[in-house]
Design a protein around this motif. Structure first.
Motif, PDB file in Angstrom:
ATOM      1  N   UNK A   1       0.826  -1.218   0.000  1.00  0.00           N
ATOM      2  CA  UNK A   1       0.000   0.000   0.000  1.00  0.00           C
ATOM      3  C   UNK A   1       0.856   1.263   0.000  1.00  0.00           C
ATOM      4  N   UNK A   2       2.077   1.158   0.551  1.00  0.00           N
ATOM      5  CA  UNK A   2       2.990   2.284   0.432  1.00  0.00           C
ATOM      6  C   UNK A   2       3.319   2.563  -1.021  1.00  0.00           C
ATOM      7  N   UNK A   3       3.592   1.512  -1.793  1.00  0.00           N
ATOM      8  CA  UNK A   3       3.860   1.661  -3.229  1.00  0.00           C
ATOM      9  C   UNK A   3       2.631   2.207  -3.959  1.00  0.00           C
ATOM     10  N   UNK A   4       1.446   1.763  -3.531  1.00  0.00           N
ATOM     11  CA  UNK A   4       0.210   2.200  -4.185  1.00  0.00           C
ATOM     12  C   UNK A   4       0.041   3.713  -4.083  1.00  0.00           C
ATOM     13  N   UNK A   5       0.214   4.266  -2.874  1.00  0.00           N
ATOM     14  CA  UNK A   5       0.012   5.715  -2.712  1.00  0.00           C
ATOM     15  C   UNK A   5       1.171   6.517  -3.296  1.00  0.00           C
ATOM     16  N   UNK A   6       2.298   5.863  -3.587  1.00  0.00           N
ATOM     17  CA  UNK A   6       3.412   6.528  -4.254  1.00  0.00           C
ATOM     18  C   UNK A   6       3.293   6.423  -5.777  1.00  0.00           C
ATOM     19  N   UNK A   7       2.099   6.041  -6.234  1.00  0.00           N
ATOM     20  CA  UNK A   7       1.791   5.970  -7.669  1.00  0.00           C
ATOM     21  C   UNK A   7       2.679   4.980  -8.412  1.00  0.00           C
ATOM     22  N   UNK A   8       2.854   3.811  -7.822  1.00  0.00           N
ATOM     23  CA  UNK A   8       3.592   2.739  -8.498  1.00  0.00           C
ATOM     24  C   UNK A   8       2.865   2.367  -9.794  1.00  0.00           C
ATOM     25  N   UNK A   9       3.595   2.281 -10.922  1.00  0.00           N
ATOM     26  CA  UNK A   9       2.939   2.020 -12.216  1.00  0.00           C
ATOM     27  C   UNK A   9       2.536   0.568 -12.454  1.00  0.00           C
ATOM     28  N   UNK A  10       2.850  -0.344 -11.529  1.00  0.00           N
ATOM     29  CA  UNK A  10       2.485  -1.741 -11.725  1.00  0.00           C
ATOM     30  C   UNK A  10       0.969  -1.901 -11.842  1.00  0.00           C
ATOM     31  N   UNK A  11       0.544  -2.822 -12.698  1.00  0.00           N
ATOM     32  CA  UNK A  11      -0.886  -3.054 -12.907  1.00  0.00           C
ATOM     33  C   UNK A  11      -1.589  -3.451 -11.613  1.00  0.00           C
ATOM     34  N   UNK A  12      -0.895  -4.224 -10.767  1.00  0.00           N
ATOM     35  CA  UNK A  12      -1.492  -4.663  -9.497  1.00  0.00           C
ATOM     36  C   UNK A  12      -1.843  -3.465  -8.616  1.00  0.00           C
ATOM     37  N   UNK A  13      -0.939  -2.508  -8.548  1.00  0.00           N
ATOM     38  CA  UNK A  13      -1.172  -1.309  -7.739  1.00  0.00           C
ATOM     39  C   UNK A  13      -2.318  -0.490  -8.323  1.00  0.00           C
ATOM     40  N   UNK A  14      -2.324  -0.345  -9.637  1.00  0.00           N
ATOM     41  CA  UNK A  14      -3.384   0.416 -10.312  1.00  0.00           C
ATOM     42  C   UNK A  14      -4.745  -0.229 -10.060  1.00  0.00           C
ATOM     43  N   UNK A  15      -4.799  -1.540 -10.192  1.00  0.00           N
ATOM     44  CA  UNK A  15      -6.053  -2.263  -9.972  1.00  0.00           C
ATOM     45  C   UNK A  15      -6.526  -2.110  -8.539  1.00  0.00           C
ATOM     46  N   UNK A  16      -5.600  -2.210  -7.574  1.00  0.00           N
ATOM     47  CA  UNK A  16      -5.982  -2.157  -6.164  1.00  0.00           C
ATOM     48  C   UNK A  16      -6.576  -0.794  -5.811  1.00  0.00           C
ATOM     49  N   UNK A  17      -5.928   0.289  -6.227  1.00  0.00           N
ATOM     50  CA  UNK A  17      -6.379   1.610  -5.791  1.00  0.00           C
ATOM     51  C   UNK A  17      -7.685   2.012  -6.460  1.00  0.00           C
ATOM     52  N   UNK A  18      -7.963   1.500  -7.647  1.00  0.00           N
ATOM     53  CA  UNK A  18      -9.193   1.887  -8.330  1.00  0.00           C
ATOM     54  C   UNK A  18     -10.347   0.903  -8.101  1.00  0.00           C
ATOM     55  N   UNK A  19     -10.039  -0.346  -7.861  1.00  0.00           N
ATOM     56  CA  UNK A  19     -11.098  -1.339  -7.736  1.00  0.00           C
ATOM     57  C   UNK A  19     -11.319  -1.849  -6.314  1.00  0.00           C
TER      58      UNK A  19
END
Length: 376
Positions: free
Chosen positions: A234-252
């Motif tokens: 989740x730290x990577x997610x809020x740091x706008x990590x470009x990985x698809x997994x992070x993108x999917x988690x924050x939006x879905x």
């Protein structure tokens, strides 16, 4: 006959709604700077009442004054939460307009409930034990961990979030409430820890067991590793990590992480830079015998994680959070389950250390107990 000190503190705290109602409806403050001044006068007046409540006592613990002052502000917090959720009205309007407008956010409402219920009851119990000669060190560390976590998310969250461009003078009254829990924690950590009396043979036998032969500790270690992975992710997610997994988690799954109020982003950064190292050393402590610091730091950490996760979970579901940032209905169970586990694991670890501390005690000479070693 004088009432018990905790009753006096309770009655002083109940003055908070009356003071707020008077300031909102009778004095009707409209300027930012006077609100800060009046706030400081109110807190100073409360301190005078607190001093008078123990004028007949000798050798009063200095922490009492901080705990009593916080009890009053906790009641202010509960008043704010009840008004924002529509249960009462006419108390906080002036302060939200010209004082701290961020207190109307979902995160601040959940924070106010935590203060007004959990902290308030906890502080009254601590004060009761303080004046009845009972130990309150562990409860104090629980409160300190929760209060520090509250402040290190609240203050940066306001500054970096959407309310950062609208900071009023009253916001700076948070500074003493930021410093006080650190001061309290430093005093509590230095005080003597009460330990059960255990013989050297029992300590040695317990500490000879490997992690694989202690199923509870092994399970806790695995759960702590899971919490580490979740915190890093989740730290990577809020740091706008470009990985698809992070993108999917924050939006879905957890769109609240991108809420512009700033609090969820700061929370994830606190987990990444502060909780993650502590989770790592706790795994070390479960593996290595004699780590007596585990008995204190697990309690402190449990309070911090319970506070932040209560606010984070509650805000991600609260009606004050825009619908697009709330947890989607079809993803509710996995997201909430993971977040509840993140709060529950530190609490379970603290309970394990508290009720069975033998593995974490310092080794003592054969034939002695840990209490006899201390005396020698």
């Amino acid at each position: 006959m004088r009432p018990p000190v905790e009753v006096s503190v309770f009655l002083i705290s109940l003055l908070a709604p009356g003071v707020l109602y008077t300031l909102n409806n009778v004095i009707a403050l409209q300027e930012p700077l006077p609100i800060l001044g009046v706030g400081l006068v109110v807190l100073g007046s409360v301190l005078i009442l607190v001093l008078l409540s123990v004028r007949h006592k000798t050798n009063v613990d200095p922490l009492y004054y901080a705990f009593a002052e916080f009890s009053f502000t906790n009641t202010v917090g509960l008043t704010n939460a009840l008004e924002q959720d529509g249960f009462i009205s006419g108390f906080m309007g002036f302060y939200l307009r010209m004082g701290e407008p961020h207190l109307s956010t979902a995160y601040a409402i959940m924070m106010s409930y935590w203060e007004g219920v959990f902290h308030f009851v906890l502080l009254l119990v601590i004060i009761h034990r303080m004046f009845n000669g009972k130990s309150y060190r562990s409860l104090g560390l629980l409160w300190a961990g929760s209060s520090i976590a509250h402040q290190i998310v609240l203050i940066p969250g306001v500054v970096v979030g959407k309310y950062g461009s609208n900071i009023r003078p009253a916001f700076w009254r948070n500074i003493p409430f930021f410093v006080a829990p650190f001061w309290a924690a430093s005093l509590l950590f230095r005080r003597h820890r009460e330990m059960p009396i255990v013989t050297a043979d029992k300590i040695a036998a317990e500490q000879k067991k490997s992690l694989l032969t202690r199923p509870v500790d092994l399970l806790l270690s695995l759960l702590l590793m899971g919490a580490m992975v979740f915190s890093v992710f989740r730290g990577f997610v809020v740091l706008d990590c470009p990985l698809d997994t992070c993108f999917t988690y924050i939006y879905q799954y957890e769109p609240y992480l991108k809420d512009p109020v700033g609090f969820p982003r700061v929370t994830m950064m606190v987990y990444l830079f502060y909780a993650l190292p502590l989770l790592t050393v706790f795994i070390y402590g479960l593996k290595t015998p004699g780590c007596s610091w585990m008995l204190d730091w697990t309690i402190f950490f449990a309070g911090a994680m319970a506070q932040t996760q209560w606010c984070h979970i509650g805000a991600s579901l609260h009606s004050r959070t825009p619908f697009t940032y709330r947890v989607p209905a079809d993803k509710w169970w996995p997201v909430i389950t993971l977040n509840v586990l993140l709060a529950a694991v530190p609490a379970l670890l603290a309970l394990r250390c508290h009720f069975s501390p033998t593995f974490f005690m310092k080794p003592v000479p054969k034939g002695q107990t840990n209490g006899e070693k201390k005396k020698n």
